[in-house]
Write a protein that holds these residues in place. Structure first.
Motif: not given
Length: 859
Positions: A155-157, A204-208, A417-420
């Motif tokens: 986040s924020g990188d 649903d986590l941003p860990i594909p 989409n919140l995570a993205y």
């Protein structure tokens, strides 16, 4: 042999040259000369050699007079039987090959002279090379098929990686990728011959994840980023499982290659496709790439090999279970490749895990600074993965949304989409993408901020407001866009209203009066600038005649992409300007500023002129819908959605024209949905879903939503590109994946189904988009902690026998117009009971004025 046999279009015939003594300097090299008879333009050569009879090395020379020769290309040792010689924009009469072979004769079967287009770009060159190779040897996009991917980051990188459906992982913007290959049962498994599927950790986590299945073996690739934004690390985990009852010996190869995940037809801001590796070296514990990046095999590798492009197709070597012989390679054209390998012995039904880390910044994982990488092995990646998973779960579940399994797409897509959105941020800057759209637009940022606020992410929005405000111009103008170069001076006249709206919306959710006071100087200067724009269209030339339609509006701009070729008086700008005037008046009132009345007067005057313009434009163009631009009379319902959300002008805008606009949109939607001939659309259309909810047309809203959900690619990553093509393999620009302005439009529309504020009667509408089947299936609907203008909303809606019961908890302020609770059923309400007392239904619902409340709908 006769030299002409090298160009007779007959591969069976060859030009041959005898071997030379090792004392090379004393013996002339063997040469082959081509005379075009005049200067000729071309892009390169393809040279086919007899098997086992290529030279040890050779040089390509150019000359225009056959006397003075210039060396253009050198090729050293290679195992390839075909060479692709990259000679872009060549122009010469004579071409000469000087070959050197010491132990065997040289046999040259055929030389093909390629056109300029063959090497117009490095991507064009790779397209040609891939066409000559086996499927699976090169990234899928070089087979001219669309590629889909997801972003990986913290986040924020400021730096993010990508992963595609094939399991290739891109190490950064425009950077090299790591591509997996698996050798088992005497066969090399590539993305092309494996059965592939996608997923993610936690659903649903941003860990594909990407899974390959092949007879006897299964591999799952998991990738994530973890660490502080200035020192995050990209991790890749490869779990290989034996699906048989016998022991298997296999090899995992991870090829570090000069290819992005971002495909070649992605051109905006970043050219996709080819990357560059000019040097690569393995020191026994780290792979050094281009002298400024490293790849860390956290699981000890069994081997490593590196090669330049001209040494041959590395993947063909892997098919023989061999690596390049060198640990280092250099390639002046940036085409070097390195391959890490692991020998794997799998017990029956057993598995093993191999971990790799790619620091996205100079600093890598803390364990890499140990004397050896032993500290990085074992449970290190387990701990990083667990930490990332826990952190993202906390972020995604700040607002609780529980729906029946039939509506799982909504919950998963909101969380993803919140995570993205958080990943695509660069520092405080909210951005819609990490490659093509790695810039911060106030247009996107204001609406994306609304999605964040409703999901309880206030700090990120506050940081964005404070950051963006510093780029305001001295005259009060709000820049349309900010990037690493600073503020963009292009005039886009929606920006002012969007900034004021953003500040006001943050206050409405947080009641943070301190920030409101801090932003007041920015707000007041913005209004002055808006007034100057408005008054430029209030001179005598705009009072009569054809120009009357522009009276009192914002001037022409290119804020709407459809008008980028020529600025227009876009009503998109005016709806946002009206929103800005409304919010400026409210902010002035809250802060007790004397400007409040002037701002309110400006609001009312602007609204009057604006709607007069709409009616006049409709008359001039003989249309019955709200046009996109005053001078065009064009139909653009996706743009007109701004009138309803965030404009909240449902009570003021000309109603017949508004209704016709969205009736027409729906008719067009149905025609597209039921047709097999449509080409493409942009999922910004998600905005219409929320508008139909707010207009009381939830059946249409769900029809449209179902269509959009079908275009998530890949489905398991719950995301949308900026452009969706009916043909999923079409090789055209699709924008970033995920495109999080689209993602925020989805979130806002989805959350409208659960609750939305209605300005016309100062109410909060609850459940306006919830269909009856959601309430009756499984445990029904449960919303916990949804942020609204009136505080945090928590309620449930579920079956109670034949009835539907809604339970609203305390904790939210009752607005002046009350809580309007809509019935989820399309059937008429036979009886409505609120806290045990019979209530009078109003427009398919009831008004609640005290909490807690239990509402029962009987049909």
């Amino acid at each position: 042999h006769d030299a002409s046999k090298a160009m007779d279009l007959r591969p069976a015939t060859s030009w041959r040259a005898n071997a030379q003594r090792p004392n090379f300097d004393m013996v002339p090299v063997r040469v082959l000369t081509i005379d075009f008879h005049k200067r000729r333009e071309f892009g390169g050569l393809v040279i086919d050699w007899e098997k086992n009879h290529r030279p040890d090395s050779y040089t390509v020379w150019f000359s225009n007079d056959s006397v003075s020769w210039v060396p253009k290309y050198d090729v050293g040792q290679s195992s390839a039987s075909r060479d692709h010689i990259y000679l872009p924009e060549s122009d010469t009469r004579f071409v000469r090959l000087s070959v050197r072979a010491f132990s065997n004769y040289t046999g040259l079967s055929e030389i093909t002279v390629e056109p300029l287009s063959w090497s117009a770009t490095m991507n064009d060159f790779y397209f040609a090379v891939a066409k000559d190779a086996r499927p699976g040897d090169y990234p899928r996009y070089y087979s001219r098929k669309q590629n889909y991917w997801a972003v990986i980051g913290a986040s924020g990188d400021t730096r993010e990686g990508l992963i595609d459906e094939q399991g290739a992982i891109e190490s950064g913007k425009g950077q090299f990728s790591i591509e997996p290959f698996l050798f088992t049962n005497g066969r090399l498994i590539t993305w092309n011959n494996a059965k592939r599927s996608t997923g993610d950790v936690g659903d649903d986590l941003p860990i594909p994840t990407v899974t390959w299945k092949s007879p006897g073996v299964e591999m799952t690739i998991t990738s994530f980023a973890w660490g502080p934004p200035d020192s995050s690390v990209l991790y890749a985990r490869y779990n290989i499982r034996n699906t048989t009852s016998s022991t298997q010996n296999s090899k995992l190869y991870l090829a570090i290659r000069p290819f992005q995940v971002n495909p070649p037809w992605q051109f905006l801001n970043t050219q996709g496709g080819a990357a560059s590796i000019d040097s690569i070296e393995y020191d026994g514990s780290r792979v050094h790439v281009n002298a400024n990046r490293i790849v860390l095999p956290l699981t000890r590798a069994s081997g490593f090999g590196a090669s330049a492009f001209d040494e041959g197709n590395t993947v063909e070597m892997l098919r023989t279970s061999q690596l390049p012989s060198s640990r280092t390679a250099k390639d002046k054209l940036g085409r070097a490749t390195g391959v890490l390998s692991w020998d794997i012995n799998l017990r029956a039904s057993g598995d093993t895990t191999i971990d790799v880390a790619i620091p996205l910044h100079d600093a890598g994982p803390s364990c890499q600074h140990a004397a050896s990488l032993a500290d990085c092995r074992g449970r290190w990646t387990d701990r990083q993965l667990a930490a990332a998973q826990s952190w993202w779960e906390g972020k995604e579940h700040r607002v609780g949304i529980e729906l029946p399994s039939s509506a799982a797409d909504y919950v998963k897509s909101i969380h993803s989409n919140l995570a993205y959105i958080l990943i695509n941020r660069d520092g405080a800057g909210i951005q819609p993408g990490s490659r093509s759209y790695e810039r911060s637009w106030i247009r996107d940022g204001s609406l994306t901020s609304t999605a964040l606020l409703r999901l309880g992410h206030y700090r990120e929005v506050r940081d964005y407001i404070n950051w963006y405000a510093t780029y305001q111009f001295d005259n009060g103008k709000i820049p349309c866009c900010v990037d690493t170069r600073g503020a963009d001076p292009v005039p886009e006249n929606d920006s002012q209203g969007e900034f004021i709206y953003l500040v006001a919306e943050y206050y409405r959710h947080t009641l943070d009066k301190e920030l409101l006071e801090k932003m007041w100087p920015h707000i007041s200067r913005t209004v002055v600038f808006m007034d100057s724009l408005r008054h430029s269209r209030m001179t005598d030339e705009y009072k009569t005649g054809d120009k009357r339609v522009f009276y009192g509006l914002m001037p022409q701009s290119i804020s709407h992409e459809g008008y980028s070729a020529k600025p227009m008086h876009s009503y998109w700008d005016d709806f946002f300007a009206l929103r800005g005037y409304k919010d400026a008046a409210d902010i002035a009132t809250i802060l007790g500023k004397p400007d409040a009345k002037n701002y309110a007067d400006a609001r009312d005057e602007f609204r009057k002129d604006f709607y007069a313009s709409i009616l006049l434009s409709m008359k001039q163009h003989n249309i019955d819908y709200i046009p996109g631009a005053a001078e065009l009379g064009d139909f653009d319902a996706t743009s007109t959605t701004i009138a309803i959300n965030p404009g909240d002008e449902l009570a003021h805008i000309p109603q017949p024209a508004l209704n016709r606009s969205f009736d027409k949109y729906y008719e067009n939607f149905v025609n597209r949905r039921d047709s097999a001939t449509w080409d493409a659309y942009t999922p910004y259309e998600w905005r219409t879903v929320g508008v139909f909810v707010r207009m009381g047309e939830k059946k249409k809203a769900h029809e449209i939503a179902a269509f959009f959900f079908n275009d998530q690619r890949p489905k398991a990553w719950h995301q949308w590109a900026e452009v969706v093509y009916r043909d999923s393999l079409k090789t055209s620009f699709i924008g970033d994946m995920p495109h999080t302005w689209v993602g925020s439009d989805f979130i806002r529309s989805a959350l409208d189904m659960f609750a939305f504020e209605r300005e016309s009667d100062s109410s909060l509408v609850i459940g306006g988009g919830i269909p009856e089947n959601w309430a009756r299936e499984e445990k029904g609907v449960a919303i916990r902690g949804l942020s609204t203008h009136y505080g945090s909303l928590t309620y449930t809606m579920r079956s109670a026998g034949k009835d539907i019961q809604v339970n609203i908890e305390k904790g939210i302020r009752i607005p002046a117009g009350g809580l309007v609770v809509d019935s989820p059923s399309d059937r008429a309400i036979r009886q409505a009971i609120v806290n045990g007392n019979q209530a009078t239904p109003v427009k398919g619902g009831v008004v609640v004025r005290s909490l807690p409340a239990v509402i029962t709908f009987r049909y």
